[in-house]
Design a protein around this motif. Structure first.
Motif, PDB file in Angstrom:
ATOM      1  N   CYS A 143       0.821  -1.213   0.000  1.00  0.00           N
ATOM      2  CA  CYS A 143       0.000   0.000   0.000  1.00  0.00           C
ATOM      3  C   CYS A 143       0.858   1.267   0.000  1.00  0.00           C
ATOM      4  CB  CYS A 143      -0.957   0.000   1.187  1.00  0.00           C
ATOM      5  SG  CYS A 143      -2.308  -1.191   1.036  1.00  0.00           S
TER       6      CYS A 143
ATOM      7  N   GLU B  43      -2.926  -1.580  -4.783  1.00  0.00           N
ATOM      8  CA  GLU B  43      -4.186  -1.966  -4.146  1.00  0.00           C
ATOM      9  C   GLU B  43      -3.992  -3.336  -3.500  1.00  0.00           C
ATOM     10  OE1 GLU B  43      -8.658  -3.333  -5.403  1.00  0.00           O
ATOM     11  OE2 GLU B  43      -7.580  -2.008  -6.774  1.00  0.00           O
TER      12      GLU B  43
ATOM     13  N   THR C 163      -4.681  -6.033   0.055  1.00  0.00           N
ATOM     14  CA  THR C 163      -5.461  -6.385   1.229  1.00  0.00           C
ATOM     15  C   THR C 163      -4.906  -7.697   1.788  1.00  0.00           C
ATOM     16  OG1 THR C 163      -7.704  -6.636   2.104  1.00  0.00           O
ATOM     17  CG2 THR C 163      -7.246  -7.681  -0.030  1.00  0.00           C
TER      18      THR C 163
END
Length: 187
Positions: free
Chosen positions: A50, A55, A57
């Motif tokens: 990040c 992007e 997660t």
């Protein structure tokens, strides 16, 4: 005690330093789409990605980041997120299954931080021709990975590590290279 000098963590949770993720980003082409770390622990890899405007997660089998990431096994997180790529430091004991699961549910590549010794073994030698191993990025600097959830400081690595990059569509022999030195990135 493991060869690393640390007591073995029950879930094989060992914390990689941010610099080794930044070094990977220096040698790999840019990531597009969503990148998942399905074994994110405290989130070091996700945070490093990040911070480079990727992007990203994560998820983990245990809550290791005070509720920041969903708690689930890697197989479920791959199904839920359907990432374009995976970047992870998976438990070594399930590395082959982890890689195969990731390849089945990604479109671009799977980058895993593993002991360089992952290249060894007769059974693995027979497995490698059936997976798209495109690149192996060796860390000349030893990576220290203390057990997660402890206040044990990194004490200088004793084991050789590398990023193994499996890329959809790759055929032929993998490229061997070395990670660059990274300056200005903490531990």
């Amino acid at each position: 005690m493991r060869n690393s000098g640390y007591e073995r963590h029950a879930d094989d949770w060992y914390v990689e330093p941010a610099w080794c993720v930044h070094a990977l980003l220096m040698v790999e082409r840019p990531f597009v789409g969503t990148v998942l770390d399905p074994c994110c622990g405290g989130g070091n890899i996700v945070q490093a990605l990040c911070s480079n405007e990727i992007e990203a997660t994560g998820a983990d089998i245990r809550d290791r980041a005070d509720g920041t990431y969903p708690v689930m096994g890697y197989a479920q997180s791959l199904l839920d997120v359907r990432p374009t790529s995976v970047v992870s430091n998976p438990p070594y004991g399930v590395a082959e299954d982890f890689i195969m699961s990731c390849l089945a549910l990604t479109k671009d590549r799977v980058c895993v931080l593993l002991r360089l010794a992952f290249l060894e073994g007769v059974k693995r030698r027979e497995w490698f021709p059936h997976v798209p191993l495109a690149r192996v990025w060796v860390s000349s600097k030893r990576i220290s990975m203390p057990p997660g959830g402890t206040d044990i400081p990194a004490k200088g690595g004793a084991i050789a590590y590398a990023w193994f990059v499996f890329e959809h569509g790759h055929t032929g022999q993998p490229k061997l290279g070395w990670l660059p030195d990274v300056r200005g990135v903490e531990a």
